[in-house]
Design a protein around this motif. Structure first.
Motif, PDB file in Angstrom:
ATOM      1  N   LEU A  90       0.857  -1.183   0.000  1.00 29.16           N
ATOM      2  CA  LEU A  90       0.000   0.000   0.000  1.00 29.16           C
ATOM      3  C   LEU A  90       0.893   1.233   0.000  1.00 29.16           C
ATOM      4  CD1 LEU A  90      -2.587  -1.068   2.739  1.00 29.16           C
ATOM      5  CD2 LEU A  90      -2.891  -1.171   0.263  1.00 29.16           C
ATOM      6  N   PHE A  91       0.526   2.254  -0.786  1.00 32.51           N
ATOM      7  CA  PHE A  91       1.313   3.479  -0.827  1.00 32.51           C
ATOM      8  C   PHE A  91       1.041   4.294   0.436  1.00 32.51           C
ATOM      9  CE2 PHE A  91       1.087   2.971  -5.617  1.00 32.51           C
ATOM     10  CZ  PHE A  91       2.405   2.539  -5.714  1.00 32.51           C
ATOM     11  N   GLN A  98      -7.902   5.713  -1.599  1.00 33.33           N
ATOM     12  CA  GLN A  98      -7.065   5.978  -2.768  1.00 33.33           C
ATOM     13  C   GLN A  98      -6.252   4.746  -3.164  1.00 33.33           C
ATOM     14  OE1 GLN A  98      -4.996   9.346  -1.147  1.00 33.33           O
ATOM     15  NE2 GLN A  98      -6.384  10.846  -2.089  1.00 33.33           N
ATOM     16  N   ASN A  99      -5.783   4.000  -2.157  1.00 31.84           N
ATOM     17  CA  ASN A  99      -5.070   2.752  -2.457  1.00 31.84           C
ATOM     18  C   ASN A  99      -5.997   1.736  -3.105  1.00 31.84           C
ATOM     19  OD1 ASN A  99      -2.120   2.274  -1.594  1.00 31.84           O
ATOM     20  ND2 ASN A  99      -2.906   3.502   0.104  1.00 31.84           N
ATOM     21  N   TYR A 128     -14.654   0.605   5.746  1.00 28.21           N
ATOM     22  CA  TYR A 128     -15.210   1.842   5.182  1.00 28.21           C
ATOM     23  C   TYR A 128     -14.977   3.039   6.108  1.00 28.21           C
ATOM     24  CZ  TYR A 128     -18.284   4.977   2.608  1.00 28.21           C
ATOM     25  OH  TYR A 128     -18.769   6.041   1.882  1.00 28.21           O
ATOM     26  N   GLU A 129     -15.111   2.819   7.404  1.00 33.50           N
ATOM     27  CA  GLU A 129     -14.912   3.935   8.339  1.00 33.50           C
ATOM     28  C   GLU A 129     -13.444   4.369   8.409  1.00 33.50           C
ATOM     29  OE1 GLU A 129     -15.105   2.768  12.678  1.00 33.50           O
ATOM     30  OE2 GLU A 129     -15.889   0.932  11.762  1.00 33.50           O
ATOM     31  N   PHE A 130     -12.548   3.557   7.826  1.00 33.63           N
ATOM     32  CA  PHE A 130     -11.123   3.904   7.803  1.00 33.63           C
ATOM     33  C   PHE A 130     -10.669   4.353   6.408  1.00 33.63           C
ATOM     34  CE2 PHE A 130     -11.769   0.638  11.056  1.00 33.63           C
ATOM     35  CZ  PHE A 130     -11.229   1.258  12.173  1.00 33.63           C
ATOM     36  N   LYS A 131     -11.639   4.623   5.510  1.00 35.01           N
ATOM     37  CA  LYS A 131     -11.276   4.896   4.117  1.00 35.01           C
ATOM     38  C   LYS A 131     -10.416   6.141   3.954  1.00 35.01           C
ATOM     39  CE  LYS A 131     -15.684   7.192   2.909  1.00 35.01           C
ATOM     40  NZ  LYS A 131     -15.260   8.453   2.304  1.00 35.01           N
ATOM     41  N   ASN A 132     -10.506   7.083   4.894  1.00 34.95           N
ATOM     42  CA  ASN A 132      -9.684   8.289   4.823  1.00 34.95           C
ATOM     43  C   ASN A 132      -8.431   8.202   5.692  1.00 34.95           C
ATOM     44  OD1 ASN A 132     -11.459   9.655   3.028  1.00 34.95           O
ATOM     45  ND2 ASN A 132     -12.813  10.125   4.753  1.00 34.95           N
ATOM     46  N   SER A 133      -8.185   7.022   6.263  1.00 34.44           N
ATOM     47  CA  SER A 133      -6.976   6.792   7.049  1.00 34.44           C
ATOM     48  C   SER A 133      -5.829   6.398   6.124  1.00 34.44           C
ATOM     49  CB  SER A 133      -7.208   5.685   8.081  1.00 34.44           C
ATOM     50  OG  SER A 133      -8.257   6.021   8.961  1.00 34.44           O
ATOM     51  N   TYR A 134      -4.618   6.471   6.661  1.00 35.27           N
ATOM     52  CA  TYR A 134      -3.429   6.072   5.905  1.00 35.27           C
ATOM     53  C   TYR A 134      -2.961   4.697   6.386  1.00 35.27           C
ATOM     54  CZ  TYR A 134      -3.375  10.769   4.035  1.00 35.27           C
ATOM     55  OH  TYR A 134      -3.729  11.923   3.374  1.00 35.27           O
ATOM     56  N   PRO A 135      -2.227   3.951   5.547  1.00 38.04           N
ATOM     57  CA  PRO A 135      -1.816   2.597   5.923  1.00 38.04           C
ATOM     58  C   PRO A 135      -1.121   2.509   7.282  1.00 38.04           C
ATOM     59  CG  PRO A 135      -1.397   2.953   3.601  1.00 38.04           C
ATOM     60  CD  PRO A 135      -1.861   4.269   4.149  1.00 38.04           C
ATOM     61  N   ILE A 149      -8.794  -5.977  -1.166  1.00 38.01           N
ATOM     62  CA  ILE A 149      -9.882  -5.197  -1.772  1.00 38.01           C
ATOM     63  C   ILE A 149      -9.379  -4.450  -3.010  1.00 38.01           C
ATOM     64  CG2 ILE A 149     -11.379  -3.184  -1.394  1.00 38.01           C
ATOM     65  CD1 ILE A 149     -11.706  -4.257   1.512  1.00 38.01           C
ATOM     66  N   ARG A 150      -8.174  -3.893  -2.929  1.00 39.36           N
ATOM     67  CA  ARG A 150      -7.569  -3.232  -4.098  1.00 39.36           C
ATOM     68  C   ARG A 150      -7.456  -4.219  -5.259  1.00 39.36           C
ATOM     69  NH1 ARG A 150      -1.595  -1.613  -3.049  1.00 39.36           N
ATOM     70  NH2 ARG A 150      -1.493  -3.892  -3.035  1.00 39.36           N
TER      71      ARG A 150
END
Length: 258
Positions: A90-91, A98-99, A128-135, A149-150
């Motif tokens: 994951l970037f 975004q990933n 889904y609740e972590f979709k704006n979090s970073y890896p 999922i990616r």
């Protein structure tokens, strides 16, 4: 009438050239994989398991033979294949959303329908609740789910997993294999897993392909049938047939074990 295989590996051999001369990595490998199957490939270290997976992904051209997916010859990377390497890759500068969208962006398929599909996958599998979090803000198991999922977002015909759980600690690995198998089963994806872990292979697979020492060739193919109350990898380890499968494969894998 037998169903037509989804994937046909036909007489694959692979030779490398090195300063010491020619190295034979794989020799005359043929096998059929059917829609919906979960296949694991095991074998001694250096026998060419990952090389075979890379050939199936179209990342390496074999010295001999062909791979067909749905009857079409693979001659390079293809959208029919979803590939998960050892690390989640994951970037770190991209959010989970975004990933997850990366493959669709690369393929120019970031449609509204595709975005809704990815959102649903994230909802289904607790991200889904972590979709704006970073890896860096997620646990190892959550990162692995995000990576899967990616891979699923491009809707491939077949998933190729190259030691996909090896970077996780043992306890996390057990939990994540359960989660990943559930996702794969619910999405009805044909899957090939390369692993060094015989227990992992038995608990997840319909069939196991055992390769010989280099040059890797098919030594045996095992059909795995386990009586488990719940068809999850963790529960399947409790099946009475589990240890018998393990002992059989282990003895064939290590010729020094009597």
């Amino acid at each position: 009438m037998n169903p037509k295989p989804l994937v046909e590996v036909k007489d694959i051999s692979m030779r490398y050239h090195s300063p010491q001369g020619e190295v034979n990595a794989l020799k005359n490998i043929s096998l059929d994989i059917y829609k919906g199957e979960f296949i694991s490939i095991v074998g001694p270290s250096g026998c060419g398991k990952s090389t075979l997976l890379n050939i199936m992904a179209g990342l390496i051209t074999p010295s001999q033979g062909n791979v067909l997916i749905e009857g079409a010859k693979i001659s390079g990377p293809t959208t029919a294949v979803g590939y998960m390497p050892q690390s989640d890759q994951l970037f770190p500068w991209r959010t989970i959303w975004q990933n997850a969208m990366l493959g669709l962006e690369i393929q120019g398929k970031k449609t509204l329908e595709a975005q809704e599909y990815v959102a649903q996958l994230l909802k289904n599998y607790g991200l889904y609740e972590f979709k704006n979090s970073y890896p860096s803000q997620l646990s190892g198991g959550m990162r692995q789910r995000a990576a899967l999922i990616r891979t699923l977002a491009i809707n491939p015909s077949i998933l190729l997993l190259d030691e996909a759980f090896s970077a996780l600690d043992y306890q996390t690995r057990l939990v994540v294999t359960d989660e990943v198998k559930q996702i794969i089963t619910e999405n009805k994806k044909t899957t090939v897993l390369v692993t060094h872990d015989i227990s992992e292979a038995i608990s997840m697979s319909d069939r196991i392909i055992l390769l010989t020492n280099r040059p890797g060739s098919v030594k045996n193919i095992y059909t795995i049938e386990l009586t488990c109350s719940t068809k999850t990898p963790l529960k399947c380890r409790e099946a009475p047939e589990f240890s018998k499968h393990f002992n059989t494969i282990w003895k064939e894998l290590d010729v020094n074990v009597k």
